[in-house]
Design a protein around this motif. Sequence first.
Motif, PDB file in Angstrom:
ATOM      1  N   TYR A  42      -7.571  -5.429  14.400  1.00  0.00           N
ATOM      2  CA  TYR A  42      -7.041  -4.076  14.141  1.00  0.00           C
ATOM      3  C   TYR A  42      -5.556  -4.133  13.819  1.00  0.00           C
ATOM      4  O   TYR A  42      -5.080  -3.467  12.908  1.00  0.00           O
ATOM      5  N   LEU A  43      -4.806  -4.923  14.582  1.00  0.00           N
ATOM      6  CA  LEU A  43      -3.371  -5.056  14.352  1.00  0.00           C
ATOM      7  C   LEU A  43      -3.100  -5.648  12.966  1.00  0.00           C
ATOM      8  O   LEU A  43      -2.212  -5.177  12.247  1.00  0.00           O
ATOM      9  N   LEU A  44      -3.870  -6.649  12.594  1.00  0.00           N
ATOM     10  CA  LEU A  44      -3.714  -7.260  11.276  1.00  0.00           C
ATOM     11  C   LEU A  44      -4.032  -6.253  10.173  1.00  0.00           C
ATOM     12  O   LEU A  44      -3.322  -6.190   9.164  1.00  0.00           O
ATOM     13  N   THR A  45      -5.069  -5.450  10.372  1.00  0.00           N
ATOM     14  CA  THR A  45      -5.426  -4.433   9.379  1.00  0.00           C
ATOM     15  C   THR A  45      -4.302  -3.417   9.214  1.00  0.00           C
ATOM     16  O   THR A  45      -3.940  -3.045   8.091  1.00  0.00           O
ATOM     17  N   VAL A  46      -3.730  -2.969  10.311  1.00  0.00           N
ATOM     18  CA  VAL A  46      -2.620  -2.008  10.247  1.00  0.00           C
ATOM     19  C   VAL A  46      -1.415  -2.649   9.562  1.00  0.00           C
ATOM     20  O   VAL A  46      -0.751  -2.007   8.736  1.00  0.00           O
ATOM     21  N   ALA A  47      -1.141  -3.909   9.859  1.00  0.00           N
ATOM     22  CA  ALA A  47      -0.002  -4.593   9.233  1.00  0.00           C
ATOM     23  C   ALA A  47      -0.218  -4.732   7.730  1.00  0.00           C
ATOM     24  O   ALA A  47       0.709  -4.510   6.940  1.00  0.00           O
ATOM     25  N   VAL A  48      -1.435  -5.084   7.312  1.00  0.00           N
ATOM     26  CA  VAL A  48      -1.723  -5.215   5.881  1.00  0.00           C
ATOM     27  C   VAL A  48      -1.563  -3.872   5.184  1.00  0.00           C
ATOM     28  O   VAL A  48      -0.975  -3.784   4.099  1.00  0.00           O
ATOM     29  N   CYS A  49      -2.051  -2.804   5.811  1.00  0.00           N
ATOM     30  CA  CYS A  49      -1.896  -1.457   5.227  1.00  0.00           C
ATOM     31  C   CYS A  49      -0.416  -1.093   5.096  1.00  0.00           C
ATOM     32  O   CYS A  49       0.000  -0.511   4.088  1.00  0.00           O
ATOM     33  N   ALA A  50       0.380  -1.438   6.102  1.00  0.00           N
ATOM     34  CA  ALA A  50       1.813  -1.131   6.047  1.00  0.00           C
ATOM     35  C   ALA A  50       2.487  -1.919   4.928  1.00  0.00           C
ATOM     36  O   ALA A  50       3.329  -1.379   4.201  1.00  0.00           O
ATOM     37  N   VAL A  51       2.111  -3.185   4.749  1.00  0.00           N
ATOM     38  CA  VAL A  51       2.712  -4.005   3.685  1.00  0.00           C
ATOM     39  C   VAL A  51       2.325  -3.459   2.320  1.00  0.00           C
ATOM     40  O   VAL A  51       3.166  -3.353   1.413  1.00  0.00           O
ATOM     41  N   VAL A  52       1.056  -3.093   2.149  1.00  0.00           N
ATOM     42  CA  VAL A  52       0.609  -2.542   0.868  1.00  0.00           C
ATOM     43  C   VAL A  52       1.339  -1.237   0.571  1.00  0.00           C
ATOM     44  O   VAL A  52       1.799  -1.004  -0.556  1.00  0.00           O
ATOM     45  N   ALA A  53       1.478  -0.373   1.582  1.00  0.00           N
ATOM     46  CA  ALA A  53       2.210   0.883   1.386  1.00  0.00           C
ATOM     47  C   ALA A  53       3.662   0.600   1.011  1.00  0.00           C
ATOM     48  O   ALA A  53       4.241   1.255   0.136  1.00  0.00           O
ATOM     49  N   GLY A  54       4.273  -0.392   1.657  1.00  0.00           N
ATOM     50  CA  GLY A  54       5.650  -0.761   1.331  1.00  0.00           C
ATOM     51  C   GLY A  54       5.784  -1.258  -0.095  1.00  0.00           C
ATOM     52  O   GLY A  54       6.743  -0.908  -0.801  1.00  0.00           O
ATOM     53  N   LEU A  55       4.834  -2.064  -0.551  1.00  0.00           N
ATOM     54  CA  LEU A  55       4.863  -2.554  -1.927  1.00  0.00           C
ATOM     55  C   LEU A  55       4.714  -1.417  -2.927  1.00  0.00           C
ATOM     56  O   LEU A  55       5.392  -1.389  -3.961  1.00  0.00           O
ATOM     57  N   ILE A  56       3.825  -0.500  -2.626  1.00  0.00           N
ATOM     58  CA  ILE A  56       3.636   0.639  -3.530  1.00  0.00           C
ATOM     59  C   ILE A  56       4.914   1.465  -3.614  1.00  0.00           C
ATOM     60  O   ILE A  56       5.349   1.845  -4.705  1.00  0.00           O
ATOM     61  N   ILE A  57       5.540   1.715  -2.489  1.00  0.00           N
ATOM     62  CA  ILE A  57       6.789   2.492  -2.483  1.00  0.00           C
ATOM     63  C   ILE A  57       7.880   1.733  -3.233  1.00  0.00           C
ATOM     64  O   ILE A  57       8.656   2.321  -3.995  1.00  0.00           O
ATOM     65  N   TYR A  58       7.935   0.411  -3.058  1.00  0.00           N
ATOM     66  CA  TYR A  58       8.928  -0.410  -3.754  1.00  0.00           C
ATOM     67  C   TYR A  58       8.734  -0.328  -5.264  1.00  0.00           C
ATOM     68  O   TYR A  58       9.690  -0.180  -6.018  1.00  0.00           O
ATOM     69  N   ARG A  59       7.488  -0.411  -5.713  1.00  0.00           N
ATOM     70  CA  ARG A  59       7.210  -0.324  -7.150  1.00  0.00           C
ATOM     71  C   ARG A  59       7.581   1.053  -7.703  1.00  0.00           C
ATOM     72  O   ARG A  59       8.119   1.151  -8.804  1.00  0.00           O
TER      73      ARG A  59
END
Length: 134
Positions: A42-59
Motif C-alpha cells: 500500500y505504501l509503495l502504491t501511494v508513493a508511486v501515485c505521488a511520483v506520477v502526480a509530481g511528474l504530471i505537474i512538472y510537465r
Amino acid sequence: MAYYGNLALRPERKPQETQRPEKEREKVVRRRSIPIGEKLLYLLTVAVCAVVAGLIIYRYAEIYQMNRQIQEMNRQYEQTTGQMKELQREVERLSDPKRIIDEATNKLGMVPLDPNQGITVGEGGKAIAMNTKK
C-alpha cells in the motif's frame, strides 16, 4: 406505597448479581492486523501515485513556461516587424532623388554638373569640374 410515576416514591430494586459461568462468556473478536507485506505494498502504491502526480505537474509547468516563451517571442516578433516597416518607410523617404538634390543644393551648396564639363581629381583628393569641349 403506591407508585404513580414519581421516581422519588418508587422503591429501589436491589441489583441482581448474575454471574455467568466462564464457559458462557462472550468471545472477544480480535481483528487481525494487516500484514507487513501488504502495508508495504500500500505504501509503495501511494508513493508511486505521488511520483506520477509530481511528474504530471512538472510537465504542465514546463508546458506553461514554453507557452510563456512563445508568447514573448511572438510579441518581440510583432514589435521588430513594426520597427522594420517604420525603418523601411524612412529609407524610402530618405532615398527620394528630389530630396537628395534639394539637400545637396540648399544645405551643402553644391551645384548641378553641366553635361559639357568633365570631372578631374585635383591635388588633395578634391574633384574639379573643367570644360572638356572647346
